[in-house]
Design an enzyme around this catalytic site. Structure first.
Site, PDB file in Angstrom:
ATOM      1  N   LYS A  78     -20.431   0.172 -29.056  1.00 24.29           N
ATOM      2  CA  LYS A  78     -21.617  -0.156 -29.851  1.00 24.29           C
ATOM      3  C   LYS A  78     -22.614  -0.925 -28.992  1.00 24.29           C
ATOM      4  CE  LYS A  78     -22.840  -2.293 -34.316  1.00 24.29           C
ATOM      5  NZ  LYS A  78     -22.308  -2.996 -35.506  1.00 24.29           N
ATOM      6  N   SER A 153     -23.316  -0.833 -39.964  1.00 21.76           N
ATOM      7  CA  SER A 153     -24.246  -0.653 -38.867  1.00 21.76           C
ATOM      8  C   SER A 153     -23.631   0.055 -37.653  1.00 21.76           C
ATOM      9  CB  SER A 153     -24.791  -2.014 -38.411  1.00 21.76           C
ATOM     10  OG  SER A 153     -23.735  -2.817 -37.903  1.00 21.76           O
ATOM     11  N   SER A 177     -19.474  -3.413 -41.408  1.00 20.72           N
ATOM     12  CA  SER A 177     -20.058  -2.427 -40.484  1.00 20.72           C
ATOM     13  C   SER A 177     -19.089  -1.643 -39.617  1.00 20.72           C
ATOM     14  CB  SER A 177     -21.072  -3.110 -39.574  1.00 20.72           C
ATOM     15  OG  SER A 177     -22.260  -3.270 -40.282  1.00 20.72           O
TER      16      SER A 177
HETATM   17  N1  GLN Z   1     -24.533  -3.919 -44.405  1.00 21.70           N
HETATM   18  C1  GLN Z   1     -24.382  -5.311 -44.107  1.00 21.70           C
HETATM   19  C2  GLN Z   1     -25.714  -5.880 -43.666  1.00 21.70           C
HETATM   20  O1  GLN Z   1     -26.656  -5.186 -43.684  1.00 21.70           O
HETATM   21  C3  GLN Z   1     -23.325  -5.530 -43.094  1.00 21.70           C
HETATM   22  C4  GLN Z   1     -23.726  -5.269 -41.706  1.00 21.70           C
HETATM   23  C5  GLN Z   1     -22.658  -5.553 -40.701  1.00 21.70           C
HETATM   24  O2  GLN Z   1     -21.468  -5.643 -41.023  1.00 21.70           O
HETATM   25  N2  GLN Z   1     -23.075  -5.722 -39.469  1.00 21.70           N
HETATM   26  O3  GLN Z   1     -25.843  -7.005 -43.316  1.00 21.70           O
END
Ligand code: GLN
Length: 486
Positions: A78, A153, A177
């Site tokens: 990532k 994400s 995410s």
């Molecule tokens: N969807 C969540 C957010 O927008 C989690 C994102 C994540 O785990 N990085 O913050």
């Protein structure tokens, strides 16, 4: 042989027997990226030369019988994890030209194990989002249907694994995410306990919630990657000094006597009927394999979205203050004064969602509002953590869906942040409590999109997750395992 389609353990066995070389495997994976990534859009950066050089080094180690568990295995990473000499954008324009001078600890561990990095994968900007649509460069597509989101994400990580553009990947999970994109793409994902894996070199979003973890084609590979990346790191003051068990040993354990908690608050209104059915089918399989089920309650779960969307933006607004055009990254020099340089840099460098979070977080932390918002949210966070402690007196593992619905079409929720935030309702409490969680494929929707099942356990009980997930995987016949026709 279609080497790119193999799991880590399958490829590792061939590499160790010298039936294939790391260079062969890496070439195959790079060819795969060249042939499908125009459609999948998972990669922000692919470095063919560097990957092949690493593969040559791996072959030398393999030849001499050295090299760790991942020696010669091509992985994607990532783009929020620092990779020395390879651009690390965090999915943001503000870091478009940032080339880190050092490796994140997890990357260092992968390198020491002999893994090959084929490239850096797309993500929501600074990991803020649930669909990867907030990526400034490209939107990774769901390999099961490219019109649909891959999740976020870590969408690029999950999509690259599901499309066989790598053998496995590392993602990060601040509120779901890793688990959520793994679920949408039909692969396995684990968010370890907070402190289990070093965050050194992970570009911070919300420091008290962020964790790095594996996204893999099966549970065995997840255990293998956990063995490599876990452990104390003096460079991360929040990493925990605690022995790392052999996670692969957890694969051979049975489910007899294991208590699985079913939280009534997780089977919520709005839960898709097909998701519910697939999850209960998974639970039935676990019962047949010897597990017992108990009903449990997590009474403060209703507050988790509100608490998370106060704490995460608050921490983000502070963490993102460092991108000011002075030290590194993008700088807009069109203004006359220093103030204008700051303003123009941040206005042009950040996307809408990141700006939204900075505004919310700055507001929540500002004097006069701190007690009402940030402090209150922190207090409720403690109640949410206590709910889990009480639940684990009654059960070993908590089972639930990962997301209320399967993946949705790209564009459907992008203009409705609230409905996007609500889609995280089943994953974010694990981050608030710091406990480990895992997503494993458990079925398909009538549209042919994958459905995942989530397991959560008490702090440092990742082995229980692996045992449960592996038993499910062995007894559940999911076909096809990977999307066809790519
Ligand atoms: N969807 C969540 C957010 O927008 C989690 C994102 C994540 O785990 N990085 O913050």
């Amino acid at each position: 042989m279609e080497l790119h389609k193999l799991t880590i353990h399958e490829l590792r066995d061939l590499l160790k027997k010298r039936e294939v070389s790391a260079v062969d495997a890496t070439r195959k994976v790079l060819e795969r990226i060249d042939s499908v990534d125009d459609t999948i859009q998972a990669f922000i950066t692919v470095d063919h030369n560097k990957a092949l050089k690493q593969a040559e080094e791996a072959d030398k180690l393999l030849q001499s019988g050295e090299g760790g568990e991942l020696c010669g295995v091509p992985l994607s990473i990532k783009d929020v994890l620092c990779t020395k000499g390879i651009r690390t954008t965090c999915g943001s324009r503000i870091l478009e030209t940032f080339v880190p001078p050092y490796d994140a600890t997890v990357v260092d561990k992968l390198n020491k194990s002999g893994a090959v990095t084929v490239g850096k994968v797309a993500m929501d900007e600074f990991a803020m989002g649930s669909t990867s649509e907030n990526c400034a460069y490209r939107i990774p597509k769901n390999p099961w249907n490219p019109e649909y989101i891959s999740g976020g994400s870590s969408g690029g990580s999950a999509a690259s694994v599901a499309a066989d553009e790598c053998i496995a990947s590392l993602g990060t999970d601040t509120g779901g995410s890793i688990r959520q994109p793994a679920s949408h793409c039909g692969v396995v994902g684990m968010k370890p306990t907070y402190g289990r894996v070093s965050r050194y070199g992970l570009v911070a979003f919300a420091s008290s919630l962020d964790q790095i973890g594996p996204i893999t084609k099966d549970v065995r590979d997840c255990a293998l990657l956990m063995n490599v990346i876990s452990g104390y790191d003096p460079k991360d003051s929040t990493s925990v000094k605690r022995d790392v068990p052999d996670y692969s040993a957890a694969l051979s354990k049975g489910l007899k006597g294991l208590k699985i908690g079913i939280p009534k608050e997780y089977f919520i209104q709005g839960l898709d009927a097909e998701v519910e059915k697939a999850v209960f089918n998974g639970i039935d399989i676990l019962k047949e394999a010897g597990a017992e089920t108990v009903e449990i309650s997590l009474p403060h779960n209703d507050y988790c979205v509100a608490v998370y969307y106060m704490i995460a933006p608050a921490e983000a607004s502070s963490n993102l203050a460092r991108y000011d055009g002075v030290k590194y990254g993008y700088r807009d020099s069109s203004g006359e004064s220093l103030q204008e340089m700051y303003r123009n840099t941040r206005s042009k460098g950040f996307g809408d969602e990141v700006k939204r979070r900075i505004v919310i977080g700055t507001y929540a932390l500002s004097s006069g509002y701190y007690d009402a918002y940030y402090k209150k949210a922190s207090q409720v966070r403690t109640l949410i953590t206590e709910d889990f402690s009480k639940a684990y007196e009654k059960c070993d593992v908590i089972v639930s869906p990962v997301t209320p619905t399967p993946a949705w079409p790209i564009g459907e929720k992008i203009d409705d942040p609230l409905s996007m935030y609500l889609s995280d309702i089943l994953t974010i409490s694990a981050n608030l409590a710091g406990i480990p969680g895992m997503s494993v494929p458990c079925g398909f929707s009538s549209k042919g999109l994958p459905i995942g099942l989530q397991f959560q356990a008490a702090h440092f009980q990742e082995e229980k997750l692996i045992t449960t997930a592996f038993n499910l995987e062995q007894h559940l016949d999911l076909s096809p395992k990977r999307p066809e026709g790519l």
